[in-house]
Design a protein around this motif. Structure first.
Motif, PDB file in Angstrom:
ATOM      1  N   LEU A  32      -0.757  16.173   6.797  1.00 52.78           N
ATOM      2  CA  LEU A  32      -0.734  17.289   5.201  1.00 52.78           C
ATOM      3  C   LEU A  32      -2.615  17.950   5.903  1.00 52.78           C
ATOM      4  O   LEU A  32      -2.875  19.110   5.533  1.00 52.78           O
ATOM      5  N   GLU A  33      -3.539  17.297   6.256  1.00 56.19           N
ATOM      6  CA  GLU A  33      -5.003  18.145   6.720  1.00 56.19           C
ATOM      7  C   GLU A  33      -5.316  18.880   8.146  1.00 56.19           C
ATOM      8  O   GLU A  33      -5.570  20.444   8.130  1.00 56.19           O
ATOM      9  N   LYS A  34      -3.770  19.018   8.550  1.00 55.73           N
ATOM     10  CA  LYS A  34      -3.351  19.867   9.939  1.00 55.73           C
ATOM     11  C   LYS A  34      -2.992  20.650   9.437  1.00 55.73           C
ATOM     12  O   LYS A  34      -3.236  22.253   9.489  1.00 55.73           O
ATOM     13  N   LEU A  35      -2.126  20.695   8.865  1.00 51.92           N
ATOM     14  CA  LEU A  35      -1.249  21.804   7.733  1.00 51.92           C
ATOM     15  C   LEU A  35      -2.732  22.986   6.914  1.00 51.92           C
ATOM     16  O   LEU A  35      -2.188  23.888   6.846  1.00 51.92           O
ATOM     17  N   SER A  36      -3.115  21.894   6.342  1.00 55.97           N
ATOM     18  CA  SER A  36      -4.073  22.812   5.550  1.00 55.97           C
ATOM     19  C   SER A  36      -4.786  23.496   6.640  1.00 55.97           C
ATOM     20  O   SER A  36      -5.167  24.659   5.930  1.00 55.97           O
ATOM     21  N   HIS A  45       0.571  -0.566   0.246  1.00 54.99           N
ATOM     22  CA  HIS A  45       0.464   0.353   0.258  1.00 54.99           C
ATOM     23  C   HIS A  45       0.590   1.447  -0.090  1.00 54.99           C
ATOM     24  O   HIS A  45       1.844   1.202   0.642  1.00 54.99           O
ATOM     25  N   ASN A  46      -0.111   2.181  -0.034  1.00 56.63           N
ATOM     26  CA  ASN A  46       1.158   3.881  -0.421  1.00 56.63           C
ATOM     27  C   ASN A  46       0.426   4.514   1.068  1.00 56.63           C
ATOM     28  O   ASN A  46      -0.644   5.233   0.961  1.00 56.63           O
ATOM     29  N   GLU A  47       2.130   5.076   1.896  1.00 56.68           N
ATOM     30  CA  GLU A  47       1.950   5.895   3.346  1.00 56.68           C
ATOM     31  C   GLU A  47       2.396   7.398   2.692  1.00 56.68           C
ATOM     32  O   GLU A  47       2.293   7.683   3.315  1.00 56.68           O
ATOM     33  N   ASP A  48       2.504   7.553   1.223  1.00 58.20           N
ATOM     34  CA  ASP A  48       2.665   8.579   0.878  1.00 58.20           C
ATOM     35  C   ASP A  48       0.967   9.480   0.728  1.00 58.20           C
ATOM     36  O   ASP A  48       0.403   8.545   0.340  1.00 58.20           O
ATOM     37  N   SER A  49       0.997  10.895   1.012  1.00 56.92           N
ATOM     38  CA  SER A  49      -0.085  12.113   1.208  1.00 56.92           C
ATOM     39  C   SER A  49       1.124  13.726   0.593  1.00 56.92           C
ATOM     40  O   SER A  49       1.939  13.500   0.345  1.00 56.92           O
ATOM     41  N   PHE A  50      -0.096  13.947  -0.948  1.00 55.47           N
ATOM     42  CA  PHE A  50       0.235  15.189  -1.202  1.00 55.47           C
ATOM     43  C   PHE A  50      -0.837  16.580  -1.273  1.00 55.47           C
ATOM     44  O   PHE A  50      -1.920  15.665  -1.166  1.00 55.47           O
ATOM     45  N   PHE A  51      -0.927  17.566  -1.184  1.00 59.37           N
ATOM     46  CA  PHE A  51      -1.346  18.551  -0.780  1.00 59.37           C
ATOM     47  C   PHE A  51      -0.955  19.456  -1.909  1.00 59.37           C
ATOM     48  O   PHE A  51       0.358  20.165  -2.168  1.00 59.37           O
ATOM     49  N   ALA A  52      -1.971  19.898  -2.963  1.00 54.20           N
ATOM     50  CA  ALA A  52      -1.456  20.480  -3.827  1.00 54.20           C
ATOM     51  C   ALA A  52      -2.236  21.823  -4.021  1.00 54.20           C
ATOM     52  O   ALA A  52      -3.623  21.794  -4.791  1.00 54.20           O
ATOM     53  N   THR A  94       6.281   9.706  -4.511  1.00 54.83           N
ATOM     54  CA  THR A  94       5.461  10.578  -4.983  1.00 54.83           C
ATOM     55  C   THR A  94       6.249  11.979  -5.189  1.00 54.83           C
ATOM     56  O   THR A  94       7.142  12.661  -4.572  1.00 54.83           O
ATOM     57  N   VAL A  95       5.946  12.423  -6.607  1.00 54.26           N
ATOM     58  CA  VAL A  95       6.229  13.535  -7.319  1.00 54.26           C
ATOM     59  C   VAL A  95       5.837  14.758  -7.145  1.00 54.26           C
ATOM     60  O   VAL A  95       4.130  14.749  -7.982  1.00 54.26           O
ATOM     61  N   LEU A  96       6.344  16.149  -7.130  1.00 57.74           N
ATOM     62  CA  LEU A  96       4.868  17.730  -7.274  1.00 57.74           C
ATOM     63  C   LEU A  96       5.848  18.117  -8.118  1.00 57.74           C
ATOM     64  O   LEU A  96       6.765  18.447  -7.163  1.00 57.74           O
ATOM     65  N   LEU A  97       5.208  18.915  -8.519  1.00 57.71           N
ATOM     66  CA  LEU A  97       6.364  19.976  -9.305  1.00 57.71           C
ATOM     67  C   LEU A  97       5.667  21.334 -10.350  1.00 57.71           C
ATOM     68  O   LEU A  97       4.424  21.064 -10.374  1.00 57.71           O
ATOM     69  N   VAL A  98       6.230  21.902  -9.644  1.00 56.75           N
ATOM     70  CA  VAL A  98       6.083  23.671 -10.201  1.00 56.75           C
ATOM     71  C   VAL A  98       7.275  24.530 -10.621  1.00 56.75           C
ATOM     72  O   VAL A  98       7.559  24.117 -10.763  1.00 56.75           O
ATOM     73  N   ARG A  99       6.091  25.489 -12.037  1.00 56.29           N
ATOM     74  CA  ARG A  99       7.420  25.749 -12.780  1.00 56.29           C
ATOM     75  C   ARG A  99       7.041  27.579 -12.713  1.00 56.29           C
ATOM     76  O   ARG A  99       4.964  27.803 -12.547  1.00 56.29           O
ATOM     77  N   ILE A 100       7.690  27.709 -12.391  1.00 58.24           N
ATOM     78  CA  ILE A 100       6.851  29.380 -12.047  1.00 58.24           C
ATOM     79  C   ILE A 100       6.740  29.933 -13.398  1.00 58.24           C
ATOM     80  O   ILE A 100       7.658  30.215 -14.383  1.00 58.24           O
TER      81      ILE A 100
END
Length: 254
Positions: A72-76, A17-24, A245-251
């Motif tokens: 992540l829920e607490k951060l949000s 199973h996957n224990e990673d989470s992301f918030f975008a 997990t990969v999260l990529l942001v471009r300016i």
């Protein structure tokens, strides 16, 4: 600041199973075997800052996927409660993360999983200020002028002793029953330019892909979804033993 972003997560080759989470920037993805944003998103931080974060539940502890989701829920929730968040000083950011640590520990105790823990790495991109925060060994990289560099410092034995062993032995995490938590805060204000990228990833990616390869992929491809997919697929081909997990942001423009 106008930005585009995309994120993908995968359980890898060996975990059930996957224990990673992301918030975008308002969207959660937690505990899915494989998942991604529906499409490349775009936003402008002129009116409201953009918040991105990853959390990697600790596989050696109970309920890692619950810990990462809870963090992540607490951060949000705190990001909405503290305004303007981008003007929070470094000490304020550390206090915010300590509060998240307390909440994750409390939730773990309440469900009978007192040792559950997670990493946490993220960034806030605002009109006036931009911040990076980190606990554990998930990473944030900044690419400018075609060169990728690591912003965060891994909280593990290997990083502290300067050796190759001990990468899986964390010296700081969110939860895990620990009250003595180390959080690092980095100021990116004034360091971002149009065309820059910010890459957030968990150690399931970086344990098998080096910085030169990641830099090459980002430099040679334009589409954010394609970049994330290539990195994720290559991690699986390299037989990563962990979720990634990969999260990529471009300016796009300031």
């Amino acid at each position: 600041m106008n930005i585009r972003y995309y994120a993908i997560t995968d359980k890898g080759n060996f975990r059930s199973h996957n224990e990673d989470s992301f918030f975008a920037n308002g969207e959660f993805l937690c505990g899915q075997v494989q998942g991604e944003l529906a499409e490349v998103r775009e936003t402008d931080t002129e009116d409201f800052p953009a918040l991105f974060a990853l959390a990697d539940g600790l596989g050696g502890h109970e309920a890692g996927e619950v810990a990462s989701k809870t963090a992540l829920e607490k951060l949000s929730w705190m990001a909405r409660a503290i305004q303007p968040l981008e003007e929070l000083p470094p000490l304020g950011w550390k206090n915010l993360i300590r509060k998240i640590n307390t909440e994750v520990n409390f939730h773990g105790q309440s469900i009978g999983k007192p040792s559950m823990g997670t990493t946490l790495v993220g960034c806030l991109l605002g009109k006036k200020k931009s911040w990076v925060f980190n606990v554990g060994d998930s990473r944030l990289y900044h690419m400018t002028d075609g060169r990728l560099s690591k912003v965060t410092v891994d909280h593990n034995i290997s990083e502290e002793l300067g050796g190759l062993s001990g990468r899986n032995l964390l010296t700081s995490c969110i939860g895990g029953g620990s009250k003595d938590m180390q959080a690092d805060i980095f100021d990116l204000t004034g360091k971002l330019s149009p065309g820059d990228h910010i890459l957030l990833c968990t150690d399931g990616l970086t344990e098998v892909l080096n910085i030169d390869y990641m830099e090459k992929v980002i430099r040679e491809h334009e589409d954010l979804k394609e970049i994330c997919s290539i990195l994720s697929e290559e991690a699986n081909l390299k037989m990563t033993r962990d979720n990634h997990t990969v999260l990529l942001v471009r300016i796009n423009r300031l």
